[in-house]
Design a protein around this motif. Structure first.
Motif, short mmCIF file in Angstrom:
data_model
loop_
_atom_site.label_atom_id
_atom_site.label_comp_id
_atom_site.label_asym_id
_atom_site.label_seq_id
_atom_site.Cartn_x
_atom_site.Cartn_y
_atom_site.Cartn_z
N LEU A 1 0.87 -1.18 0.00
CA LEU A 1 0.00 0.00 0.00
C LEU A 1 0.91 1.22 0.00
CD1 LEU A 1 -2.66 1.58 0.29
CD2 LEU A 1 -2.52 1.21 2.77
N ASP A 2 0.98 1.90 -1.12
CA ASP A 2 1.85 3.06 -1.28
C ASP A 2 1.00 4.31 -1.11
OD1 ASP A 2 3.50 5.18 -2.34
OD2 ASP A 2 4.73 3.61 -3.29
N VAL A 3 1.31 5.12 -0.09
CA VAL A 3 0.47 6.28 0.23
C VAL A 3 1.11 7.59 -0.22
CG1 VAL A 3 -0.67 5.09 2.14
CG2 VAL A 3 1.40 6.42 2.60
N ARG A 4 2.02 7.52 -1.18
CA ARG A 4 2.56 8.74 -1.77
C ARG A 4 1.60 9.27 -2.83
NH1 ARG A 4 7.66 7.21 -4.55
NH2 ARG A 4 6.53 5.24 -4.82
N ASN A 5 1.90 10.44 -3.36
CA ASN A 5 1.09 11.00 -4.43
C ASN A 5 1.13 10.10 -5.66
OD1 ASN A 5 0.44 13.28 -2.94
ND2 ASN A 5 2.24 14.41 -3.65
N GLU A 6 0.07 10.12 -6.44
CA GLU A 6 -0.04 9.24 -7.60
C GLU A 6 1.11 9.44 -8.59
OE1 GLU A 6 -3.86 9.60 -9.38
OE2 GLU A 6 -4.95 9.26 -7.49
N SER A 7 1.51 10.69 -8.80
CA SER A 7 2.59 10.95 -9.77
C SER A 7 3.91 10.36 -9.28
CB SER A 7 2.74 12.46 -9.99
OG SER A 7 3.04 13.12 -8.76
N ASP A 8 4.18 10.44 -7.97
CA ASP A 8 5.41 9.86 -7.43
C ASP A 8 5.39 8.34 -7.56
OD1 ASP A 8 6.32 12.37 -6.70
OD2 ASP A 8 5.43 12.27 -4.70
N PRO B 1 -3.14 8.13 -2.07
CA PRO B 1 -2.41 9.18 -1.36
C PRO B 1 -2.83 9.31 0.10
CG PRO B 1 -3.08 9.94 -3.52
CD PRO B 1 -3.76 8.63 -3.31
N TYR B 2 -1.88 9.56 0.92
CA TYR B 2 -2.06 9.68 2.38
C TYR B 2 -3.20 10.62 2.75
CZ TYR B 2 -0.96 11.99 6.86
OH TYR B 2 -1.04 12.58 8.08
N ALA C 1 7.12 8.40 1.65
CA ALA C 1 8.42 8.95 1.25
C ALA C 1 9.50 8.76 2.31
CB ALA C 1 8.28 10.43 0.91
N LYS C 2 9.18 9.07 3.58
CA LYS C 2 10.19 9.02 4.62
C LYS C 2 9.79 8.22 5.85
CE LYS C 2 12.26 13.47 3.31
NZ LYS C 2 12.65 14.82 3.78
N GLY C 3 8.58 7.67 5.88
CA GLY C 3 8.20 6.78 6.98
C GLY C 3 7.09 7.26 7.88
N GLY C 4 6.90 8.57 8.00
CA GLY C 4 5.91 9.10 8.93
C GLY C 4 4.47 8.81 8.54
N SER C 5 4.13 9.10 7.31
CA SER C 5 2.75 8.92 6.85
C SER C 5 2.36 7.44 6.84
CB SER C 5 2.57 9.49 5.43
OG SER C 5 2.86 10.87 5.41
N SER C 6 3.30 6.57 6.53
CA SER C 6 2.99 5.14 6.49
C SER C 6 2.70 4.60 7.89
CB SER C 6 4.13 4.36 5.85
OG SER C 6 5.32 4.47 6.60
N VAL C 7 3.36 5.14 8.90
CA VAL C 7 3.08 4.73 10.27
C VAL C 7 1.65 5.11 10.64
CG1 VAL C 7 3.63 5.15 12.71
CG2 VAL C 7 5.48 4.80 11.05
N PHE C 8 1.23 6.32 10.29
CA PHE C 8 -0.12 6.78 10.58
C PHE C 8 -1.16 5.86 9.93
CE2 PHE C 8 -3.86 9.26 9.26
CZ PHE C 8 -4.29 9.76 10.50
N VAL C 9 -0.98 5.56 8.66
CA VAL C 9 -1.93 4.70 7.94
C VAL C 9 -1.86 3.27 8.46
CG1 VAL C 9 -2.57 3.75 5.69
CG2 VAL C 9 -1.90 6.16 5.89
N GLY C 10 -0.65 2.79 8.72
CA GLY C 10 -0.49 1.43 9.23
C GLY C 10 -1.18 1.22 10.56
#
Length: 378
Positions: free
Chosen positions: A24-31, A48-49, A74-83
């Motif tokens: 599950l990739d929560v970066r922007n679609e373009s990235d 996206p996150y 991108a750097k770990g913070g947003s994925s922790v929130f979603v996880g």
């Protein structure tokens, strides 16, 4: 149930072992479209996150219950929130990638390529970027080929082999990533070699002055010919008539792209003469070890490294290796890509020593996919 952490090393092992994984990739679609973790047996969802700030309900039916799920940002913070939201919603086997795509871009996987009574050769696979570097160890000395900027990794690898880094070579002035050559030389006191024609402004040994570099039981023959990959001063290195470090001149599935200097036909002409004059003299059983790969799934061999014999590469790309000059030039010109490595002009300036940036800026410049091994001789 708790949120688990997966390191870049653990993720690389899953890629190399062709394991299954749901991402599950929560970066922007373009990235995500531009650059993602590539795995032969991976499945992906990109949301996206910011679309999940109020909850994971919009994607709940897309997340498997009984399979490892890795959340990436991108750097770990947003994925922790979603996880954590996924765990709270009752999902099992949820992981977050430690330090995100930033860590993925930097990780080096070391594998042994070759060993005989005189030397050992290791390949460092930068899985997130498609870049390859090498260490040749003989006795108590080590040579590093095309090092990335993570210089401590090479120092530790040499120390593990009971060796000291004494020689460093760059096959060309890299355009897609920041070289660690000069940094590693300053750290270790080793001699650093690059072509003078590449225009570096720091201290180095000009490869134009060397036909061979010798140490311990290693004889490294410098094929100092104009072999355009990204630059007109590209070099290949033949070690003990057994291994060819081909830089960005010959890849497992094609040849180097000659279009970054906006002189496609001129540099393609140089590439033709390299392939048909210099490379044609090298035996079929020599193992080619390139500076990049384009597709890990198809280019990694059964021994776990990216490399193949020159004979097999010739056969695979017969239409280029046996083409007439006009056929060769036309094919190269037709296949030249307009998609250039991100930030390549600034990266070249840094590698030349003209521009200096800090490590944070280096990370920013390097984020993105490899776009070096894109010219396939098909």
């Amino acid at each position: 149930m708790t949120l688990k952490v997966m390191t870049a090393k653990q993720l690389a092992e899953k890629v190399l072992n062709k394991e299954t994984l749901f991402i599950l990739d929560v970066r922007n679609e373009s990235d995500f479209r531009d650059w993602k973790v590539e795995g032969e047996n991976f499945r992906y969802v990109n949301v996206p996150y910011f679309e999940l700030i109020d909850g994971i309900e919009p994607i709940a039916n897309q997340i498997p219950q009984n399979q490892d799920v890795l959340v990436i940002c991108a750097k770990g913070g947003s994925s922790v929130f979603v996880g954590e939201q996924l765990v709270d919603a009752g999902f099992n086997h949820i992981y977050t990638l430690e330090d995100g795509m930033q860590a993925w871009s930097q990780y080096l996987e070391k594998v042994k390529v070759y060993e005989d009574k005189n030397l050992k050769v290791f390949q460092f696979i930068r899985v997130g970027k498609g870049c390859l570097s090498y260490m040749v160890v003989s006795g108590q000395e080590a040579l590093i080929v095309d090092p990335a900027r993570f210089v401590d990794d090479y120092v530790k690898a040499a120390e593990k082999e009971g060796a000291k880094i004494t020689h460093i070579v760059d096959s060309h002035l890299h355009a897609d990533h920041i070289s660690g050559g000069n940094m590693l030389a300053e750290l270790t006191g080793a001699k650093y070699y690059i072509m003078k024609s590449e225009g570096a402004v720091f201290n180095f040994e000009a490869l134009e002055n060397y036909q061979k570099i010798e140490f311990e039981q290693v004889q490294l023959e410098v094929l100092a010919v104009k072999t355009p990959g990204h630059t007109p001063g590209s070099v290949s290195f033949l070690v003990n008539d057994k291994l060819l470090f081909s830089g960005d001149t010959i890849f497992i599935s094609g040849l180097g792209r000659p279009d970054l200097g906006n002189k496609v036909r001129e540099w393609a002409n140089d590439l033709f003469h390299t392939v048909h004059n210099k490379v044609s003299e090298i035996a079929d059983d020599v193992i080619v070890l390139p500076g990049h790969y384009a597709d890990l799934d198809t280019e990694i061999n059964s021994a776990g490294y990216i490399g193949d014999t020159l004979g097999k590469i010739r056969k695979r790309n017969e239409n280029m290796f046996k083409a007439t000059k006009d056929e060769f030039l036309n094919r190269v010109e037709k296949s030249a890509s307009s998609v250039k490595p991100p930030n390549f002009e600034e990266i070249v300036a840094i590698n030349r020593g003209v521009e200096k940036v800090d490590s944070v800026k280096m990370q920013e410049l390097e984020i993105g996919p490899n776009r070096c091994a894109v010219h396939h001789a098909e």
